[in-house]
Scaffold this active site. Structure first.
Site, short mmCIF file in Angstrom:
data_model
loop_
_atom_site.label_atom_id
_atom_site.label_comp_id
_atom_site.label_asym_id
_atom_site.label_seq_id
_atom_site.Cartn_x
_atom_site.Cartn_y
_atom_site.Cartn_z
N ARG A 92 0.05 7.32 -3.34
CA ARG A 92 0.75 8.69 -2.52
C ARG A 92 2.16 9.10 -2.75
O ARG A 92 2.34 10.19 -2.64
CB ARG A 92 0.54 8.52 -0.88
CG ARG A 92 -1.00 8.77 -0.75
CD ARG A 92 -1.40 8.21 0.76
NE ARG A 92 -1.75 6.61 0.93
CZ ARG A 92 -1.39 5.76 1.87
NH1 ARG A 92 -1.18 6.36 2.97
NH2 ARG A 92 -1.28 4.67 1.62
N TRP A 93 2.71 7.89 -2.74
CA TRP A 93 4.22 8.10 -3.17
C TRP A 93 4.31 8.90 -4.39
O TRP A 93 5.30 9.72 -4.44
CB TRP A 93 4.78 6.76 -3.23
CG TRP A 93 6.31 6.61 -3.66
CD1 TRP A 93 7.17 6.61 -2.76
CD2 TRP A 93 6.84 6.39 -4.92
NE1 TRP A 93 8.62 6.62 -3.36
CE2 TRP A 93 8.10 6.55 -4.73
CE3 TRP A 93 6.37 6.39 -6.15
CZ2 TRP A 93 9.09 6.36 -5.71
CZ3 TRP A 93 7.05 6.11 -7.14
CH2 TRP A 93 8.64 6.23 -6.93
N GLU A 112 1.46 -12.69 13.12
CA GLU A 112 2.00 -11.52 13.67
C GLU A 112 1.96 -10.28 12.72
O GLU A 112 1.92 -10.69 11.53
CB GLU A 112 3.45 -11.59 14.06
CG GLU A 112 3.77 -12.70 14.94
CD GLU A 112 2.95 -12.50 16.43
OE1 GLU A 112 3.05 -11.15 16.69
OE2 GLU A 112 2.67 -13.52 17.18
N SER A 172 -7.75 -4.58 5.47
CA SER A 172 -8.52 -4.32 4.14
C SER A 172 -8.70 -5.61 3.44
O SER A 172 -8.50 -5.73 2.19
CB SER A 172 -7.57 -3.20 3.32
OG SER A 172 -7.22 -2.12 4.04
N ASN A 200 -10.70 -2.81 -4.60
CA ASN A 200 -9.94 -1.98 -5.61
C ASN A 200 -10.57 -2.14 -7.02
O ASN A 200 -10.52 -1.24 -7.68
CB ASN A 200 -8.43 -2.59 -5.65
CG ASN A 200 -7.76 -2.19 -4.45
OD1 ASN A 200 -6.62 -2.89 -4.17
ND2 ASN A 200 -8.08 -1.26 -3.83
N ASN A 216 1.67 3.29 -3.00
CA ASN A 216 1.84 3.66 -4.24
C ASN A 216 1.55 4.82 -4.74
O ASN A 216 2.18 5.83 -5.28
CB ASN A 216 1.63 2.46 -5.21
CG ASN A 216 2.33 1.15 -5.00
OD1 ASN A 216 3.20 1.19 -3.93
ND2 ASN A 216 1.57 0.11 -5.58
N SER A 241 -7.31 -5.95 -4.62
CA SER A 241 -8.57 -6.21 -3.71
C SER A 241 -9.96 -6.48 -4.62
O SER A 241 -9.99 -5.63 -5.63
CB SER A 241 -8.68 -5.45 -2.28
OG SER A 241 -9.32 -4.18 -2.73
N ASP A 287 0.87 -1.20 0.08
CA ASP A 287 -0.10 0.05 0.11
C ASP A 287 0.79 1.30 -0.09
O ASP A 287 1.86 1.39 0.60
CB ASP A 287 -0.90 -0.11 1.16
CG ASP A 287 -1.95 1.26 1.14
OD1 ASP A 287 -2.38 1.61 0.02
OD2 ASP A 287 -2.57 1.52 2.12
N ARG A 314 -0.58 8.25 -10.54
CA ARG A 314 -0.68 6.96 -9.64
C ARG A 314 -0.11 5.95 -10.39
O ARG A 314 0.54 5.01 -9.90
CB ARG A 314 -2.21 6.73 -9.32
CG ARG A 314 -2.83 7.76 -8.35
CD ARG A 314 -4.20 7.63 -8.23
NE ARG A 314 -4.31 6.40 -7.51
CZ ARG A 314 -4.16 6.17 -6.16
NH1 ARG A 314 -3.89 7.16 -5.23
NH2 ARG A 314 -4.37 4.70 -5.83
N ARG A 330 -12.24 1.02 -8.47
CA ARG A 330 -11.41 2.14 -8.85
C ARG A 330 -11.93 2.60 -10.30
O ARG A 330 -12.34 1.79 -10.84
CB ARG A 330 -10.02 2.02 -8.65
CG ARG A 330 -9.49 2.01 -7.17
CD ARG A 330 -8.04 1.75 -6.95
NE ARG A 330 -7.90 2.00 -5.46
CZ ARG A 330 -6.64 1.84 -5.10
NH1 ARG A 330 -5.60 2.18 -5.96
NH2 ARG A 330 -6.41 1.70 -3.67
#
Ligand code: IPE
Ligand code: IPE
Ligand code: MG
Length: 232
Positions: A23-24, A199, A188, A67, A21, A64, A19, A32, A70
């Site tokens: 925003r980066w 974990e 998500s 997704n 990508n 997902s 997760d 995007r 989108r």
């Protein structure tokens, strides 16, 4: 910390929620799609690194079920990346005795991609030393419902082992460690059933910046944990 004995504490199965990508890329004023390409490249690097660390199963959450809602433009570029990834990397993985496996609802994907994924799995080496599991068009709720519906159709009462055979992940070990870069501390819809005793490791680092060294930090952190599974 260096004193941790990593040798004996390497997880068998690591899952990663790729997760951040978008925003980066947006931070740098890029599209995007540029972020998704960087994410794909990082995923390839991390898979090789995970293998070097002795991990046997590496599951990457790539798309997902949610997704899929989108905008079509973003989906088309993601589908393009998946197509090209399979076309250019699968032979290399096979040569290295790595297998690929897909989990998800392939009927939600374009036919040619569904075929690439099924063939990729079918042609994988037997007794591979390393397996990359692609979660594509994957959602835990859809997975659990499809398992329940199969059981209902057959009129079967199931135990855990019987139920697990009906999940997309049939035959795979449960993830020992799930890593989520990108700053969100949620699952998500990823491996809800299978992660019952996983974990969890969260970091703000965005996925394209999630380096091999960041991965090692997660593995070291995991190595220092005490997994009790409800016992004392
Ligand atoms: C990539 O991250 C994961 C996919 C859903 C393909 P995002 O596209 O969710 O990136 P952010 O969260 O918007 O930054
Ligand atoms: C999770 O990321 C799905 C994948 C990484 C494939 P999202 O960006 O879709 O998650 P939310 O919407 O923030 O929960
Ligand atoms: Mg996101």
């Amino acid at each position: 910390p260096r004193y941790i004995d990593m040798e004996n504490k390497i997880p068998l199965h690591v899952g990663i929620i790729m997760d951040g990508n978008g925003r980066w890329a947006e931070k740098q004023g890029k599209s995007r799609n540029f972020g998704h390409r960087a994410g794909r490249d990082r995923m390839i690097g991390l898979a090789a690194h995970a293998r070097d660390r002795g991990i046997k199963y590496f599951t990457v959450y790539a798309l997902s079920t949610e997704n899929l809602a989108r905008p079509q433009k973003e989906l088309d570029s993601l589908f393009g990346l998946i197509r090209r990834y399979f076309a250019s990397n699968i032979k290399k993985l096979y040569k290295e005795n790595a297998a690929v496996r897909t989990i998800g609802d392939l009927s939600l994907l374009p036919d040619d991609i569904a075929k690439l994924l099924t063939d990729g799995e079918k042609n994988s080496p037997q007794n591979a030393g390393f397996t990359v599991v692609f979660a594509i068009a994957y959602g835990s709720r859809a997975e659990i419902l499809s398992a329940v519906n199969k059981a209902v159709e057959r009129g079967e009462i199931l135990d855990e082992a019987g139920f697990e055979k009906l999940l997309y992940t049939s035959g795979l070990p449960n993830p020992d460690l799930i890593i989520r870069p990108g700053g969100e501390t949620r699952m998500s819809n990823f491996l809800t059933y299978q992660a019952a005793y996983s974990e969890l490791y969260f970091t703000d680092v965005l996925f394209p910046d999630f380096s091999d060294a960041e991965f090692d930090k997660a593995i070291e952190n995991y190595a220092g944990r005490n997994r009790r599974f409800g016992k004392i």
